[in-house]
Design a protein around this motif. Structure first.
Motif, PDB file in Angstrom:
ATOM      1  N   THR A   1      -6.780  -7.951   3.321  1.00 46.55           N
ATOM      2  CA  THR A   1      -7.848  -8.790   3.847  1.00 46.55           C
ATOM      3  C   THR A   1      -9.099  -7.957   4.030  1.00 46.55           C
ATOM      4  OG1 THR A   1      -6.278 -10.193   5.051  1.00 46.55           O
ATOM      5  CG2 THR A   1      -8.583 -10.280   5.742  1.00 46.55           C
TER       6      THR A   1
ATOM      7  N   PRO B   1      -2.825  -5.567  11.704  1.00 47.79           N
ATOM      8  CA  PRO B   1      -2.294  -5.189  10.386  1.00 47.79           C
ATOM      9  C   PRO B   1      -1.337  -4.012  10.486  1.00 47.79           C
ATOM     10  CG  PRO B   1      -4.502  -4.314  10.678  1.00 47.79           C
ATOM     11  CD  PRO B   1      -4.250  -5.202  11.864  1.00 47.79           C
TER      12      PRO B   1
ATOM     13  N   GLU C   1       6.528  -7.551   2.950  1.00 48.58           N
ATOM     14  CA  GLU C   1       5.068  -7.668   2.933  1.00 48.58           C
ATOM     15  C   GLU C   1       4.453  -6.806   4.031  1.00 48.58           C
ATOM     16  OE1 GLU C   1       2.521 -11.445   2.230  1.00 48.58           O
ATOM     17  OE2 GLU C   1       2.594 -11.214   4.423  1.00 48.58           O
TER      18      GLU C   1
ATOM     19  N   ASN D   1      -8.604  -3.917  -5.246  1.00 49.04           N
ATOM     20  CA  ASN D   1      -7.647  -4.809  -5.921  1.00 49.04           C
ATOM     21  C   ASN D   1      -6.854  -4.052  -6.981  1.00 49.04           C
ATOM     22  OD1 ASN D   1      -8.338  -7.129  -4.445  1.00 49.04           O
ATOM     23  ND2 ASN D   1     -10.015  -7.636  -5.834  1.00 49.04           N
TER      24      ASN D   1
ATOM     25  N   VAL E   1       0.650  -5.816   5.777  1.00 46.68           N
ATOM     26  CA  VAL E   1      -0.695  -6.372   5.923  1.00 46.68           C
ATOM     27  C   VAL E   1      -1.707  -5.226   6.002  1.00 46.68           C
ATOM     28  CG1 VAL E   1      -2.206  -7.773   7.376  1.00 46.68           C
ATOM     29  CG2 VAL E   1       0.197  -8.419   7.074  1.00 46.68           C
TER      30      VAL E   1
ATOM     31  N   GLN F   1      11.323  -8.601  -1.390  1.00 43.92           N
ATOM     32  CA  GLN F   1      10.051  -7.971  -1.091  1.00 43.92           C
ATOM     33  C   GLN F   1       9.772  -7.922   0.415  1.00 43.92           C
ATOM     34  OE1 GLN F   1       6.858  -9.879  -3.287  1.00 43.92           O
ATOM     35  NE2 GLN F   1       6.802  -8.146  -4.698  1.00 43.92           N
TER      36      GLN F   1
ATOM     37  N   TRP G   1      -5.889  -4.266   6.234  1.00 41.35           N
ATOM     38  CA  TRP G   1      -7.261  -4.705   6.499  1.00 41.35           C
ATOM     39  C   TRP G   1      -8.235  -3.592   6.115  1.00 41.35           C
ATOM     40  CZ3 TRP G   1      -7.710  -7.358  12.006  1.00 41.35           C
ATOM     41  CH2 TRP G   1      -6.914  -8.517  12.027  1.00 41.35           C
TER      42      TRP G   1
ATOM     43  N   GLU H   1       1.731  -1.963  -6.118  1.00 42.29           N
ATOM     44  CA  GLU H   1       2.785  -2.977  -6.171  1.00 42.29           C
ATOM     45  C   GLU H   1       3.608  -2.858  -7.459  1.00 42.29           C
ATOM     46  OE1 GLU H   1       0.859  -6.563  -3.466  1.00 42.29           O
ATOM     47  OE2 GLU H   1       0.552  -6.563  -5.635  1.00 42.29           O
TER      48      GLU H   1
ATOM     49  N   LYS I   1       5.070  -5.802  -1.030  1.00 38.88           N
ATOM     50  CA  LYS I   1       3.908  -6.636  -1.309  1.00 38.88           C
ATOM     51  C   LYS I   1       2.823  -6.302  -0.298  1.00 38.88           C
ATOM     52  CE  LYS I   1       1.487 -10.232  -2.820  1.00 38.88           C
ATOM     53  NZ  LYS I   1       0.882 -10.255  -4.179  1.00 38.88           N
ATOM     54  N   VAL I   2       1.594  -6.087  -0.770  1.00 46.70           N
ATOM     55  CA  VAL I   2       0.474  -5.762   0.118  1.00 46.70           C
ATOM     56  C   VAL I   2      -0.431  -6.983   0.238  1.00 46.70           C
ATOM     57  CG1 VAL I   2      -1.529  -4.283   0.511  1.00 46.70           C
ATOM     58  CG2 VAL I   2       0.545  -3.339  -0.544  1.00 46.70           C
ATOM     59  N   LYS I   3      -0.570  -7.468   1.457  1.00 43.96           N
ATOM     60  CA  LYS I   3      -1.486  -8.570   1.724  1.00 43.96           C
ATOM     61  C   LYS I   3      -2.785  -7.972   2.256  1.00 43.96           C
ATOM     62  CE  LYS I   3      -2.087 -12.809   4.424  1.00 43.96           C
ATOM     63  NZ  LYS I   3      -1.490 -13.690   5.473  1.00 43.96           N
TER      64      LYS I   3
END
Length: 441
Positions: A78, A99, A44, A60, A46, A42, A48, A67, A74-76
């Protein structure tokens, strides 16, 4: 996103990569599909965004959907409160970080700073159709001076006139129609004003008077298209005329006084109190309209006879970090979020207005009497909103607010000042500020 005058400003779209391989090119499906990661591990990215708490379930859901269809990405995500959001972004970018992708709204000269990545190579590789979005506003907002695109639209918003049907019914006045004129609007506002009950015809004088499509229809403006010239524009006869029209509403007594407006709070401001007959509404605040305690309608801005009929539109967008090490993966997420599939998801809740006109048609949004008016504004000629034509606006915002105070919103007991005198003086003073600001750039 907050509306600049206090209304919640608020602000989409085909699953492209990961479900099908070898899909055809088109406006909703790309062929540079996939992550640059071919190892099966994966990557990741980022992300925002500064949006409201009640928007987070949708975010969400969209991230999870992405995903599932892009298992190597993978999406992080924030969520950062809007107050201070851009300051945190700028601090991160200044440190060479930040980001991979974020939600934002910028003047186009912000792209010259170099931290926002142009995305034309991805658009061309996937034959991504930018004409599928509301135009011309998307190109006006997302193309830099170099002609390159620097973002994809998350949403679409326009401004319309909202009216309180209950007040119209009580006064036995027919509802306005899209061919009404400014003079008809003025007369209706006078008829719907009752100072004894503190009910007023309109509050539009205090709600973005200088950034109105009616001003453009008159042939006036507040500032040049590139955001660096006001002399000869701000003090033009057409702009002076517009402020004189505003004074007519004030002198009629039909404009909501500032002193009373300040006591009226809520998502829909004074209009939501039921004491204002005609106001301005934004697509960003559409969901809050559902909570109004009275029946309401929407109508286009009134016309200036003999003039071109402008509309007001804007977008909030997705942007890519020029220093991202995962630009291909970021692009996959960007185009997913601006695709027709996600636009259809958004329609279910109308958290924001879909940026793709065909979705409004296919999902029958234009069959709704209110939403159709919002849609129609995006089909009209338009200009970049005044306050995002360049970063110069930050240097002159207080001076511009002073114009409205002097000509339209005086302190209690202070007479209205002559628009020609105020605008001529302001044009000289603001032009000096702009010239000094540009010299320091």
């Amino acid at each position: 996103m907050k509306k600049r005058t206090g209304l919640v400003m608020l602000v989409a779209l085909t699953l492209v990569f990961g479900i099908l391989s070898g899909c055809t090119k088109g406006k909703s499906e790309g062929n540079s599909s996939g992550s640059s990661n071919d190892s099966g591990t994966q990557t990741e990215i980022v992300f925002w965004q500064p949006d409201l708490a009640n928007w987070q379930p949708l975010y969400n859901k969209l991230v999870k959907k992405f995903e599932e269809s892009h298992p190597t990405i993978k999406v992080k995500m924030t969520n950062i409160p809007e107050d201070g959001y851009f300051e945190k972004l700028n601090t991160a970018f200044a440190a060479g970080k930040g980001p991979d992708i974020w939600v934002g709204w910028y003047a186009t000269d912000e792209f010259d700073r170099g931290y926002i990545a142009p995305i034309d190579e991805f658009i061309e590789a996937d034959d991504w159709d930018m004409s599928q979005y509301f135009q011309p506003i998307v190109d006006l907002r997302l193309k830099g001076a170099d002609g390159k695109h620097y973002g994809l639209p998350r949403d679409y918003s326009s401004y319309v006139f909202l009216y309180n049907k209950d007040l119209f019914d009580k006064a036995q006045i027919p509802y306005p129609t899209d061919d009404w004129t400014f003079e008809e609007f003025r007369n209706i506002a006078k008829q719907l004003t009752d100072a004894d009950s503190q009910t007023y015809g309109t509050d539009i004088v205090s709600d973005g008077w200088g950034d109105s499509p009616l001003l453009w229809s008159l042939g006036g403006d507040m500032i040049s298209d590139d955001g660096w010239t006001v002399k000869g524009i701000l003090d033009s006869p057409q702009t002076v005329k517009w402020f004189e029209l505003g004074q007519q509403l004030v002198n009629d007594g039909s404009s909501l006084p500032t002193s009373i407006a300040e006591t009226m709070t809520g998502d829909n401001g004074p209009f939501g109190s039921g004491k204002v007959a005609i106001s301005i509404g934004s697509m960003w605040g559409y969901n809050s309209l559902k909570d109004l305690p009275f029946e309401f309608g929407a109508v286009s801005y009134p016309q200036i006879p003999g003039s071109e009929n402008y509309g007001w539109a804007d977008v909030v967008s997705w942007f890519m970090n020029a220093k991202s090490k995962h630009q291909l993966e970021t692009w996959q997420f960007m185009k997913f979020m601006s695709s027709t599939e996600i636009a259809q998801e958004v329609v279910e809740e109308m958290t924001w207005g879909p940026p793709i006109p065909s979705i409004w048609v296919d999902q029958k949004l234009i069959e709704d009497d209110v939403l159709k008016v919002f849609y129609d504004q995006g089909k009209r000629p338009t200009k970049t909103p005044t306050y995002v034509r360049s970063n110069s606006w930050q240097a002159i915002e207080n001076s511009v607010m002073g114009i409205s105070t002097d000509t339209l919103l005086p302190l209690k007991g202070t007479p209205l000042k002559d628009p020609q005198e105020v605008l001529s003086k302001a044009a000289d003073e603001i032009q000096k500020i702009l010239d000094e600001t540009k010299g320091r750039k």
